[in-house]
Write a protein that holds these residues in place. Structure first.
Motif, PDB file in Angstrom:
ATOM      1  N   ALA A   1      49.256 -46.033  64.831  1.00  0.00           N
ATOM      2  CA  ALA A   1      50.361 -46.315  64.089  1.00  0.00           C
ATOM      3  C   ALA A   1      51.236 -47.411  65.441  1.00  0.00           C
ATOM      4  O   ALA A   1      50.554 -47.498  66.449  1.00  0.00           O
ATOM      5  CB  ALA A   1      51.358 -45.762  63.834  1.00  0.00           C
ATOM      6  N   ALA A   2      51.916 -48.432  64.578  1.00  0.00           N
ATOM      7  CA  ALA A   2      52.545 -49.289  65.636  1.00  0.00           C
ATOM      8  C   ALA A   2      54.599 -49.028  65.034  1.00  0.00           C
ATOM      9  O   ALA A   2      54.202 -48.959  63.580  1.00  0.00           O
ATOM     10  CB  ALA A   2      52.134 -51.076  65.370  1.00  0.00           C
ATOM     11  N   ARG A   3      55.385 -49.536  66.094  1.00  0.00           N
ATOM     12  CA  ARG A   3      56.850 -50.136  65.732  1.00  0.00           C
ATOM     13  C   ARG A   3      56.783 -51.015  65.477  1.00  0.00           C
ATOM     14  O   ARG A   3      55.967 -52.101  65.447  1.00  0.00           O
ATOM     15  CB  ARG A   3      57.592 -49.407  66.516  1.00  0.00           C
ATOM     16  CG  ARG A   3      57.638 -48.188  66.302  1.00  0.00           C
ATOM     17  CD  ARG A   3      58.725 -47.369  66.602  1.00  0.00           C
ATOM     18  NE  ARG A   3      59.192 -45.979  66.868  1.00  0.00           N
ATOM     19  CZ  ARG A   3      59.777 -45.112  65.850  1.00  0.00           C
ATOM     20  NH1 ARG A   3      60.027 -46.159  64.709  1.00  0.00           N
ATOM     21  NH2 ARG A   3      60.237 -43.777  65.904  1.00  0.00           N
ATOM     22  N   GLY A   4      58.176 -51.393  64.304  1.00  0.00           N
ATOM     23  CA  GLY A   4      58.600 -53.022  64.139  1.00  0.00           C
ATOM     24  C   GLY A   4      59.998 -52.600  63.153  1.00  0.00           C
ATOM     25  O   GLY A   4      60.941 -51.577  63.343  1.00  0.00           O
ATOM     26  N   SER A   5      60.728 -54.030  62.880  1.00  0.00           N
ATOM     27  CA  SER A   5      61.623 -53.444  62.205  1.00  0.00           C
ATOM     28  C   SER A   5      61.828 -54.901  60.806  1.00  0.00           C
ATOM     29  O   SER A   5      60.730 -55.655  60.433  1.00  0.00           O
ATOM     30  CB  SER A   5      62.554 -54.282  62.515  1.00  0.00           C
ATOM     31  OG  SER A   5      62.408 -55.001  63.384  1.00  0.00           O
ATOM     32  N   ILE A   6      62.118 -54.495  59.553  1.00  0.00           N
ATOM     33  CA  ILE A   6      62.846 -55.264  58.401  1.00  0.00           C
ATOM     34  C   ILE A   6      64.621 -54.807  57.893  1.00  0.00           C
ATOM     35  O   ILE A   6      64.734 -53.722  58.396  1.00  0.00           O
ATOM     36  CB  ILE A   6      62.341 -54.302  57.344  1.00  0.00           C
ATOM     37  CG1 ILE A   6      60.266 -54.681  57.363  1.00  0.00           C
ATOM     38  CG2 ILE A   6      62.364 -55.001  56.095  1.00  0.00           C
ATOM     39  CD1 ILE A   6      59.543 -53.556  57.086  1.00  0.00           C
ATOM     40  N   ALA A   7      64.496 -55.311  58.659  1.00  0.00           N
ATOM     41  CA  ALA A   7      66.161 -56.100  58.022  1.00  0.00           C
ATOM     42  C   ALA A   7      66.376 -55.251  59.719  1.00  0.00           C
ATOM     43  O   ALA A   7      66.659 -55.340  60.978  1.00  0.00           O
ATOM     44  CB  ALA A   7      66.899 -55.732  57.023  1.00  0.00           C
ATOM     45  N   GLN A   8      67.685 -54.240  59.061  1.00  0.00           N
ATOM     46  CA  GLN A   8      68.122 -53.346  60.636  1.00  0.00           C
ATOM     47  C   GLN A   8      67.435 -52.333  60.742  1.00  0.00           C
ATOM     48  O   GLN A   8      67.603 -51.544  61.356  1.00  0.00           O
ATOM     49  CB  GLN A   8      70.018 -53.367  60.604  1.00  0.00           C
ATOM     50  CG  GLN A   8      70.224 -54.668  60.480  1.00  0.00           C
ATOM     51  CD  GLN A   8      71.674 -54.676  60.488  1.00  0.00           C
ATOM     52  OE1 GLN A   8      72.597 -55.304  60.175  1.00  0.00           O
ATOM     53  NE2 GLN A   8      72.124 -53.074  60.233  1.00  0.00           N
TER      54      GLN A   8
END
Length: 281
Positions: free
Chosen positions: A239-246
């Motif tokens: 699995a990988a982390r990222g961001s959408i908006a905040q």
């Protein structure tokens, strides 16, 4: 958290267009089958709210894609089992005899969030028939995903989760952690197919009439058990982390995640059941 609090911690409002930019960066592609769990509050202030979020998700998967969300209505369960919160014993027969029957078009979600509730009623969305653990789907594979949902297999291989696994859906967690990752319940079933069951009940429509039916369902572990699996999956690259908006997000492929979880639990006995705590989550 109030809307004023959300505005105060938002530097720049998110929009449909900004979300369209964020989703591909995270790994969402046109044509994907995408299982989404979403917290609106985690995203900060979004212009257009849940409508803009859904529009951006539809844009991201495109006309050849499929969007899926849990549409659970966990209040439609056996009240004698409720513990979060419990009800007085003298209420139980009244609840069993009067609770409105599950109907896909009208039964609201329970504690699934604003995005999932808006998605449930979106034009073209189809919803599975399980009274407590339904899934809602839109797009290319929607009908095949929701077509079968047996009472006794709410989260297992014959449920919509099983179909999503066969389709190798992507799983996207927006502002929530792995303790909200429904896909891991399928891994739980694969790892412990013969675990103990719980007597369950729900009001459904049978031959055009409301009927309270009883059935057995597999016991499920406390969702917090999933947090440890999730951290290990992130560390391994599954699995990988990222961001959408905040919002902090996670994206993974369902087949990889499920396989990883089954292996992670290898050699372990099934934990004690917490099958009705999910009424409050």
């Amino acid at each position: 958290m109030s809307e004023a609090d959300i505005i105060a911690r938002t530097k720049v409002p998110a929009t449909r267009e900004s979300l369209q930019h964020d989703l591909p960066k995270l790994g969402v592609r046109a044509g994907d089958t995408l299982l989404v769990h979403c917290s609106m509050r985690a995203m900060g202030w979004v212009c257009g709210g849940q409508v803009a979020v859904l529009q951006a998700l539809f844009d991201a998967v495109g006309d050849d894609g499929t969007l899926v969300m849990p549409s659970h209505s966990t209040g439609l369960t056996e009240p004698a089992n409720w513990s979060a919160p419990p009800v007085p014993l003298e209420w139980i027969e009244t609840i069993r005899s009067t609770m409105p029957a599950y109907e896909a078009a009208t039964t609201p979600t329970r504690n699934m969030g604003a995005v999932a509730e808006a998605f449930r009623t979106w034009p073209g969305v189809r919803r599975s028939a399980h009274p407590a653990s339904s899934m809602a789907a839109w797009g290319r594979h929607a009908q095949e995903i929701v077509a079968r949902h047996e009472l006794s297999d709410p989260l297992g291989p014959t449920s919509p989760l099983g179909e999503l696994h066969r389709l190798d859906a992507k799983v996207l967690l927006i502002g929530v952690e792995f303790n909200r990752c429904t896909a891991l319940h399928l891994a739980e079933h694969i790892r412990w197919p013969d675990r103990s069951t719980t007597k369950e009940g729900a009001p459904i429509i049978v031959a055009g009439e409301r009927e309270w039916v009883t059935f057995d369902v597999p016991q499920i572990m406390d969702d917090d058990e999933f947090l440890m699996v999730g951290e290990a999956a992130l560390a391994s690259g599954v699995a990988a982390r990222g961001s959408i908006a905040q919002a902090r997000c996670v994206i993974t492929r369902m087949q990889q995640l499920v396989g990883f979880a089954v292996q992670h639990w290898s050699g372990r006995d099934h934990p004690a059941s917490a099958s009705h705590r999910h009424r409050q989550t």
